[in-house]
Design a protein around this motif. Structure first.
Motif, PDB file in Angstrom:
ATOM      1  N   ARG A 224    -117.453 -39.958  18.306  1.00  0.00           N
ATOM      2  CA  ARG A 224    -118.811 -40.413  18.061  1.00  0.00           C
ATOM      3  C   ARG A 224    -119.602 -40.326  19.352  1.00  0.00           C
ATOM      4  O   ARG A 224    -119.116 -40.698  20.420  1.00  0.00           O
ATOM      5  CB  ARG A 224    -118.770 -41.849  17.548  1.00  0.00           C
ATOM      6  CG  ARG A 224    -120.031 -42.660  17.689  1.00  0.00           C
ATOM      7  CD  ARG A 224    -121.207 -42.074  16.929  1.00  0.00           C
ATOM      8  NE  ARG A 224    -120.962 -41.905  15.515  1.00  0.00           N
ATOM      9  CZ  ARG A 224    -121.819 -41.343  14.682  1.00  0.00           C
ATOM     10  NH1 ARG A 224    -122.968 -40.882  15.156  1.00  0.00           N
ATOM     11  NH2 ARG A 224    -121.532 -41.213  13.400  1.00  0.00           N
ATOM     12  N   SER A 258    -130.614 -50.226  13.658  1.00  0.00           N
ATOM     13  CA  SER A 258    -129.291 -50.389  13.056  1.00  0.00           C
ATOM     14  C   SER A 258    -129.299 -51.499  12.006  1.00  0.00           C
ATOM     15  O   SER A 258    -130.323 -52.162  11.780  1.00  0.00           O
ATOM     16  CB  SER A 258    -128.264 -50.726  14.139  1.00  0.00           C
ATOM     17  OG  SER A 258    -128.505 -52.037  14.645  1.00  0.00           O
ATOM     18  N   GLU A 259    -128.143 -51.722  11.392  1.00  0.00           N
ATOM     19  CA  GLU A 259    -128.015 -52.741  10.355  1.00  0.00           C
ATOM     20  C   GLU A 259    -128.276 -54.145  10.882  1.00  0.00           C
ATOM     21  O   GLU A 259    -128.657 -55.039  10.125  1.00  0.00           O
ATOM     22  CB  GLU A 259    -126.614 -52.688   9.741  1.00  0.00           C
ATOM     23  CG  GLU A 259    -126.338 -51.423   8.938  1.00  0.00           C
ATOM     24  CD  GLU A 259    -124.908 -51.373   8.442  1.00  0.00           C
ATOM     25  OE1 GLU A 259    -124.091 -52.205   8.915  1.00  0.00           O
ATOM     26  OE2 GLU A 259    -124.603 -50.516   7.587  1.00  0.00           O
ATOM     27  N   GLY A 272    -130.371 -40.982   4.763  1.00  0.00           N
ATOM     28  CA  GLY A 272    -129.117 -40.909   5.499  1.00  0.00           C
ATOM     29  C   GLY A 272    -128.562 -42.293   5.790  1.00  0.00           C
ATOM     30  O   GLY A 272    -129.140 -43.322   5.419  1.00  0.00           O
ATOM     31  N   GLN A 273    -127.433 -42.312   6.474  1.00  0.00           N
ATOM     32  CA  GLN A 273    -126.738 -43.558   6.761  1.00  0.00           C
ATOM     33  C   GLN A 273    -127.308 -44.232   8.003  1.00  0.00           C
ATOM     34  O   GLN A 273    -127.504 -43.601   9.044  1.00  0.00           O
ATOM     35  CB  GLN A 273    -125.244 -43.304   6.956  1.00  0.00           C
ATOM     36  CG  GLN A 273    -124.416 -44.563   7.118  1.00  0.00           C
ATOM     37  CD  GLN A 273    -122.933 -44.260   7.228  1.00  0.00           C
ATOM     38  OE1 GLN A 273    -122.532 -43.089   7.227  1.00  0.00           O
ATOM     39  NE2 GLN A 273    -122.126 -45.295   7.327  1.00  0.00           N
ATOM     40  N   VAL A 274    -127.583 -45.538   7.883  1.00  0.00           N
ATOM     41  CA  VAL A 274    -128.078 -46.312   9.012  1.00  0.00           C
ATOM     42  C   VAL A 274    -126.905 -46.667   9.923  1.00  0.00           C
ATOM     43  O   VAL A 274    -125.798 -46.940   9.461  1.00  0.00           O
ATOM     44  CB  VAL A 274    -128.784 -47.591   8.521  1.00  0.00           C
ATOM     45  CG1 VAL A 274    -129.203 -48.471   9.692  1.00  0.00           C
ATOM     46  CG2 VAL A 274    -129.994 -47.225   7.679  1.00  0.00           C
ATOM     47  N   ALA A 275    -127.129 -46.659  11.233  1.00  0.00           N
ATOM     48  CA  ALA A 275    -126.069 -46.996  12.188  1.00  0.00           C
ATOM     49  C   ALA A 275    -125.605 -48.433  11.981  1.00  0.00           C
ATOM     50  O   ALA A 275    -126.402 -49.307  11.629  1.00  0.00           O
ATOM     51  CB  ALA A 275    -126.581 -46.806  13.618  1.00  0.00           C
ATOM     52  N   PRO A 276    -124.321 -48.708  12.210  1.00  0.00           N
ATOM     53  CA  PRO A 276    -123.821 -50.074  12.062  1.00  0.00           C
ATOM     54  C   PRO A 276    -124.391 -50.987  13.145  1.00  0.00           C
ATOM     55  O   PRO A 276    -124.898 -50.515  14.170  1.00  0.00           O
ATOM     56  CB  PRO A 276    -122.306 -49.914  12.210  1.00  0.00           C
ATOM     57  CG  PRO A 276    -122.147 -48.694  13.064  1.00  0.00           C
ATOM     58  CD  PRO A 276    -123.270 -47.778  12.661  1.00  0.00           C
ATOM     59  N   SER A 287    -130.129 -45.675  15.984  1.00  0.00           N
ATOM     60  CA  SER A 287    -129.679 -44.288  16.147  1.00  0.00           C
ATOM     61  C   SER A 287    -130.869 -43.407  16.485  1.00  0.00           C
ATOM     62  O   SER A 287    -132.013 -43.686  16.116  1.00  0.00           O
ATOM     63  CB  SER A 287    -129.001 -43.787  14.872  1.00  0.00           C
ATOM     64  OG  SER A 287    -129.917 -43.800  13.779  1.00  0.00           O
ATOM     65  N   TRP A 292    -125.751 -42.912  18.634  1.00  0.00           N
ATOM     66  CA  TRP A 292    -125.998 -44.340  18.468  1.00  0.00           C
ATOM     67  C   TRP A 292    -126.386 -44.920  19.824  1.00  0.00           C
ATOM     68  O   TRP A 292    -125.757 -44.595  20.844  1.00  0.00           O
ATOM     69  CB  TRP A 292    -124.761 -45.058  17.937  1.00  0.00           C
ATOM     70  CG  TRP A 292    -124.447 -44.726  16.509  1.00  0.00           C
ATOM     71  CD1 TRP A 292    -125.244 -44.085  15.610  1.00  0.00           C
ATOM     72  CD2 TRP A 292    -123.228 -45.016  15.813  1.00  0.00           C
ATOM     73  NE1 TRP A 292    -124.611 -43.953  14.399  1.00  0.00           N
ATOM     74  CE2 TRP A 292    -123.373 -44.522  14.489  1.00  0.00           C
ATOM     75  CE3 TRP A 292    -122.036 -45.636  16.172  1.00  0.00           C
ATOM     76  CZ2 TRP A 292    -122.372 -44.642  13.538  1.00  0.00           C
ATOM     77  CZ3 TRP A 292    -121.029 -45.763  15.225  1.00  0.00           C
ATOM     78  CH2 TRP A 292    -121.191 -45.273  13.921  1.00  0.00           C
TER      79      TRP A 292
END
Length: 382
Positions: A224, A258-259, A272-276, A287, A292
């Motif tokens: 990552r 992020s979350e 798309g997917q949000v960063a944790p 992100s 990240w």
């Protein structure tokens, strides 16, 4: 006369002087009634737990080893299959010929508590534990600081076996990164960049990202890309919007919180997917494209690093964290003082370790400066 001297040594004489026995306790508890042996047991237990949960930042960029050095290929590429023939032998897997011998340095460090029996007699358990907590914090700064110095400083060193201890590619040691995906890199290639601007801009981020990804790192599913930066730089990055200029340079991507980010209103949809909210025990603020953003006050203001990490203590991480081959000398140790009956009195803390870069292409560091030459940071906090 001889008889009198013998009697004085045997009984301690009228003044009560002589040899102290186990019953002659100077101090066995703190002022608030907590047994000192219980505090010592808690301290040794805390050391064990602390060593298992090594600093999140240090673990995210390093790999623990007892080797004094390694011969590691500097390419991220692996072996390739070929089309099978009816009678032929398949190609064999062999060590890459571009393996570089990388050394890791090693030193001993210690710190004394200097708690006398009079202090222990009058101190509370909280005051005694405060001294232990100070040692834990000092060790965290020592380990994290040394690993970050190795990451941010191109200066080459040697270890006790005269193995070369490298930083990232610096463009001055005559070495060139190995080719990747049909691309060749000159010996002037450096992973220590000067931004040429007084504030971080989207181009700085992309330059560092490309420097790592073009050499095959951070592009696989088991790694990552993260940006380690001071919160000051993280705040500026949070303003980047695709198609808009930031500090005079147009941005290619949007910063996406992020979350764990506070709730906010927006007219746009996130695709798309949000960063944790956290990664490897560290806060993720958001992100930007493929990376990240991980803010940390350990990173000096005016600098940031794009790092390809495989996660805490992963063998894919760019830096080696060298420890002693004997497990008894690994991690942070608390050593009792001279009087074994009262181990907290004049006890001290000890750490032995070293480090060195394992993958010279797996990170890129940028100094935010109007100049064109990279200068390593001055670490004011350790």
């Amino acid at each position: 006369m001889n008889t009198l001297i013998s009697q004085l040594y045997a009984s301690g004489g009228d003044s009560g002087q002589g040899y102290a026995t186990e019953g002659d306790v100077l101090v066995n508890q703190t002022a608030d009634g907590v047994d000192l042996n219980a505090i010592w047991a808690q301290a040794t237990s805390a050391m064990s737990l602390y060593n298992r949960e090594r600093s999140a930042l240090a673990a995210l960029i390093s790999y623990p080893t007892t080797n004094v050095g390694d011969a590691i290929p500097q390419q991220a590429a692996s072996a390739n299959f070929e089309e099978a023939s009816e009678f032929g032998e398949p190609v064999g897997i062999r060590a890459a010929p571009d393996a570089l011998v990388l050394g890791y340095d090693f030193k001993d460090y210690d710190l004394a508590s200097r708690m006398t029996w009079k202090f222990l007699r009058n101190a509370t358990a909280e005051q005694v534990n405060a001294a232990i907590n100070q040692a834990l914090e000092a060790d965290n700064r020592l380990v994290t600081g040394k690993l970050l110095r190795r990451l941010f400083d191109p200066t080459e060193g040697t270890n006790e076996h005269m193995h070369r201890v490298f930083g990232l590619w610096n463009g001055t040691d005559g070495m060139a990164p190995p080719p990747h995906a049909g691309l060749d890199f000159p010996s002037t290639t450096s992973h220590y960049l000067a931004s040429g601007n007084t504030a971080i801009d989207p181009g700085d981020l992309l330059d560092a990202i490309n420097a790592v990804r073009l050499k095959g790192f951070g592009a696989s599913v088991d790694t990552r890309l993260i940006v380690l930066c001071h919160p000051n730089e993280a705040e500026v990055i949070s303003t980047f919007r695709a198609g808009q200029e930031a500090n005079g340079v147009p941005s290619k991507f949007d910063f996406i919180p992020s979350e764990s980010a506070p709730a906010y209103l927006t007219e746009e949809n996130v695709v798309g997917q949000v960063a944790p909210g956290e990664f490897g025990g560290l806060e993720v603020s958001g992100s930007y494209g493929p990376v990240w953003i991980v803010p940390s006050y350990f990173v000096p203001a005016g600098y940031f690093a794009v790092v390809a990490t495989g996660g805490p203590n992963s063998a894919r991480n760019p830096i080696a964290f060298r420890q002693h081959p004997n497990p008894a000398y690994q991690g942070l140790r608390i050593i009792p003082g001279r009087d074994q009956r009262y181990p907290l009195q004049d006890s001290f803390f000890q750490r032995s370790f070293g480090c060195g870069v394992r993958y010279r292409s797996a990170a890129c560091v940028v100094q935010v400066t109007p100049g064109s030459v990279y200068t390593p940071p001055v670490w004011a906090w350790s």
